[in-house]
Scaffold this motif. Sequence first.
Motif, short mmCIF file in Angstrom:
data_model
loop_
_atom_site.label_atom_id
_atom_site.label_comp_id
_atom_site.label_asym_id
_atom_site.label_seq_id
_atom_site.Cartn_x
_atom_site.Cartn_y
_atom_site.Cartn_z
N MET A 105 -1.28 -1.80 -12.80
CA MET A 105 -1.29 -0.84 -11.69
C MET A 105 -2.08 0.39 -12.13
SD MET A 105 2.67 -1.17 -10.38
CE MET A 105 3.34 -2.78 -9.92
N SER A 106 -3.22 0.58 -11.53
CA SER A 106 -4.13 1.64 -11.97
C SER A 106 -3.67 3.04 -11.57
CB SER A 106 -5.54 1.38 -11.40
OG SER A 106 -5.48 1.34 -9.98
N GLN A 107 -2.83 3.17 -10.52
CA GLN A 107 -2.42 4.48 -10.02
C GLN A 107 -0.98 4.84 -10.35
OE1 GLN A 107 -4.67 6.49 -8.71
NE2 GLN A 107 -6.25 4.91 -8.79
N VAL A 108 -0.22 3.94 -10.93
CA VAL A 108 1.20 4.21 -11.17
C VAL A 108 1.35 5.28 -12.25
CG1 VAL A 108 1.56 2.43 -12.93
CG2 VAL A 108 3.45 3.10 -11.48
N ARG A 109 2.29 6.21 -12.02
CA ARG A 109 2.56 7.30 -12.96
C ARG A 109 3.98 7.27 -13.48
NH1 ARG A 109 -1.53 11.08 -12.73
NH2 ARG A 109 -2.96 10.87 -10.96
N GLN A 110 4.88 6.61 -12.76
CA GLN A 110 6.27 6.59 -13.18
C GLN A 110 6.83 5.18 -12.96
OE1 GLN A 110 8.66 9.59 -11.34
NE2 GLN A 110 10.58 8.91 -12.24
N VAL A 111 7.46 4.64 -13.98
CA VAL A 111 8.07 3.31 -13.93
C VAL A 111 9.52 3.45 -14.39
CG1 VAL A 111 8.05 0.96 -14.83
CG2 VAL A 111 5.89 2.12 -14.34
N ASN A 112 10.45 3.05 -13.51
CA ASN A 112 11.87 3.05 -13.83
C ASN A 112 12.35 1.61 -13.89
OD1 ASN A 112 12.11 5.88 -13.85
ND2 ASN A 112 12.28 5.91 -11.61
N VAL A 113 13.08 1.28 -14.93
CA VAL A 113 13.52 -0.10 -15.18
C VAL A 113 15.02 -0.10 -15.37
CG1 VAL A 113 13.26 -2.13 -16.63
CG2 VAL A 113 11.32 -0.62 -16.28
N SER A 114 15.69 -1.05 -14.75
CA SER A 114 17.12 -1.28 -14.95
C SER A 114 17.36 -2.78 -14.83
CB SER A 114 17.96 -0.52 -13.92
OG SER A 114 17.61 -0.90 -12.60
N LYS B 104 0.82 -1.21 0.00
CA LYS B 104 0.00 0.00 0.00
C LYS B 104 0.85 1.26 0.00
CE LYS B 104 -3.88 -2.21 2.37
NZ LYS B 104 -4.80 -2.16 3.54
N SER B 105 2.14 1.13 -0.29
CA SER B 105 3.05 2.26 -0.33
C SER B 105 2.87 3.02 -1.65
CB SER B 105 4.49 1.79 -0.18
OG SER B 105 4.66 1.03 1.00
N LYS B 106 3.26 4.30 -1.62
CA LYS B 106 3.20 5.11 -2.84
C LYS B 106 4.41 4.85 -3.73
CE LYS B 106 0.47 8.88 -0.89
NZ LYS B 106 0.40 10.35 -0.63
N LYS B 107 5.55 4.49 -3.10
CA LYS B 107 6.76 4.22 -3.86
C LYS B 107 7.24 2.81 -3.53
CE LYS B 107 8.32 9.05 -3.81
NZ LYS B 107 9.42 9.98 -3.45
N LYS C 151 4.78 -13.18 -14.98
CA LYS C 151 4.18 -12.82 -13.69
C LYS C 151 3.29 -11.60 -13.88
CE LYS C 151 8.46 -12.94 -12.63
NZ LYS C 151 8.92 -14.02 -13.50
N ILE C 152 2.17 -11.59 -13.19
CA ILE C 152 1.20 -10.49 -13.26
C ILE C 152 1.28 -9.72 -11.96
CG2 ILE C 152 -1.22 -9.87 -13.52
CD1 ILE C 152 -1.61 -12.45 -15.10
N LEU C 153 1.83 -8.50 -12.01
CA LEU C 153 2.01 -7.67 -10.83
C LEU C 153 0.89 -6.62 -10.82
CD1 LEU C 153 5.88 -7.14 -10.99
CD2 LEU C 153 4.60 -9.01 -9.96
N ALA C 154 -0.10 -6.84 -9.95
CA ALA C 154 -1.28 -5.96 -9.88
C ALA C 154 -1.28 -5.22 -8.56
CB ALA C 154 -2.56 -6.79 -10.02
N ASN C 155 -1.62 -3.92 -8.61
CA ASN C 155 -1.70 -3.10 -7.40
C ASN C 155 -2.49 -1.83 -7.72
OD1 ASN C 155 -0.59 -0.91 -5.41
ND2 ASN C 155 -0.02 -2.87 -4.51
N ASP C 156 -3.21 -1.31 -6.70
CA ASP C 156 -4.03 -0.11 -6.88
C ASP C 156 -3.58 1.04 -6.00
OD1 ASP C 156 -5.62 -1.43 -8.72
OD2 ASP C 156 -7.01 -2.17 -7.18
N HIS C 157 -2.37 0.96 -5.39
CA HIS C 157 -1.90 2.00 -4.49
C HIS C 157 -0.57 2.61 -4.93
CE1 HIS C 157 -4.95 0.86 -1.49
NE2 HIS C 157 -4.67 -0.39 -1.80
#
Length: 579
Positions: free
Chosen positions: A473-482, A430-433, A449-455
Amino acid sequence: RLLVDGDGAGDDRRLNMMLKDLIKWCNADDDQQTCQLTYQRMLTQLAGIEWSMTKSRQAEAMNQAELVNYSNIHRKVESGILSAREEIDETKTELVEAKSIRKNRMEYDALAKVIITHPDRETSENRLEEIKTEQRQLEKKQVQLDDKLDKRKKQFHVLVSTIHQLQNLLDGDEEESDCKTDLQGIVRIGRRKLEMEAEELEPAENNTVEDNTNKFPTQMSSVSLFQLPDIVIWHILSYLDTDSTVSLAGVNTSLRQVVMARLNLNISLPFTPSFANHLEQEPYSHNKPVLRMRIRHLSPDYIKLDNMLYSGSVHHLSNSRQLFLLNLSSLTDLCLHIEQTQFGDIHSYRLAFLALLQSTGVLAQLTKLHLTVSHTFLLNLLPDKFGPRLMKDALSVNQLVISLMELQSNKKVDAMEYKKGLENFVSLVKSKKLVLNIFNEPTSKTIVKILANDHIEEFKLTAPCQFQAELKMSQVRQVNVSTSDQQCPLHQAGHQVGRCVLDRVVVSKGCPKLEVFAGVRIVELEEMEARRMNREKNLKRKSNSVVVGRHKRRGRCGKCVGCRSTNCGKCRNCQDMKM
């Protein structure tokens, strides 16, 4: 039978002998006397036979009476057995009730002993009322002290203003140097007085301090941060977050000493020998608030019991006692390592220590939690396990960092269980980050894998290139990948953003509010993708064109209906073709 026994035995013999005598007597030609003797003997035998028959009938009657008697006795015995069984069942029921009553009485006695140790309701209410009264008195006292401090500050401001006015009047006099010397002494005395009053009284509110600061002359407001008293810097620290406080302590040595005199920036648990020696030299330093703490290499408390018996050092205290020794009221950052171990008791102790942090409220006040665990730890968070209750507050911090360590033993993790555990963990956050660091996969198989989250609003993933996942993820606005791989096993040219670890197209479909992917805005990525498609389309169009003399003809695309149809052989274009 006649051959073996002859005339038989018992009554049969008697009857046979009488029958023979009767036949012989009937056919005999003897005299009257002999016949009379034979006749008397036959009567005697007949009387014996009748007596035997009467005896047999009496025995039969007796046997019948005994049979009836035994039947009555049998019925009585059966009824007695049934009644005994019923009594046994009733006795068993009474025994169970008696055991339950005894158990309840023992529990009542135990509760009564516990209740006796605590004060009654009336005493507790009186004590609570006294504490509330004392609290109100302290609040009144604090208000009075604040008013007094504000009054002293205003008086000091008037004093300083008067001094500056006198100094301006005496600038033109001949004895300027002597007057300045006297005025500077007065200013130093005033500053010293203010510092002494500030040490005795608590600082006033921030707004009052700002208003008074704006009223000071220009010469007084140009004081640098290094010239401020320690109490003022400590008051400033109360308005800074942890990162700003650590940055302030890193400016120079003098500021670091001032900050360290008030706060403990970093603490490791179990205590290091150097920190334990520092506590022995300064016994009250553990009361300073702790901002950041690292917990690693936890071992059960009973391992330290022997050392505690032979040494009184703080370093040999149990982990739980060391934890309760610290002032954790200002703790915001926690780094917790739950290393993989083959010993079940150590693993259970580390989970119990995590439950201790949950029950004491340490996890609830955190803003950042870095949890380093193994792949098998995710199995404890499944719905049928106790994990979700064990770290409920840990899943709700503002910034959660999870690092999955590489397996140190030969124990293999089932691929489907790992997939299920990872998906369930991400759904509980339930964290924002959220920062997820996966250094290696426990299996070589590629599992989506299916990673689902609404927070989650900001998600950062570090994983191998072949890590396959769909984000929903319905609320995610930024995704960083490395990637954690040095060389890309999927592309020979190297790592490709948007294809390694996570597919950008799949992520965009599952995250409707996504704005930034891998540090680039989605709008820019779409524009780059459109330009790339146009370039490929132009190159393909150029490759299909054929130059014939001065004319440029376009070759077949191989897709439209005209290109895929057969030649008719009648039109001008078909007749002009070289067969």
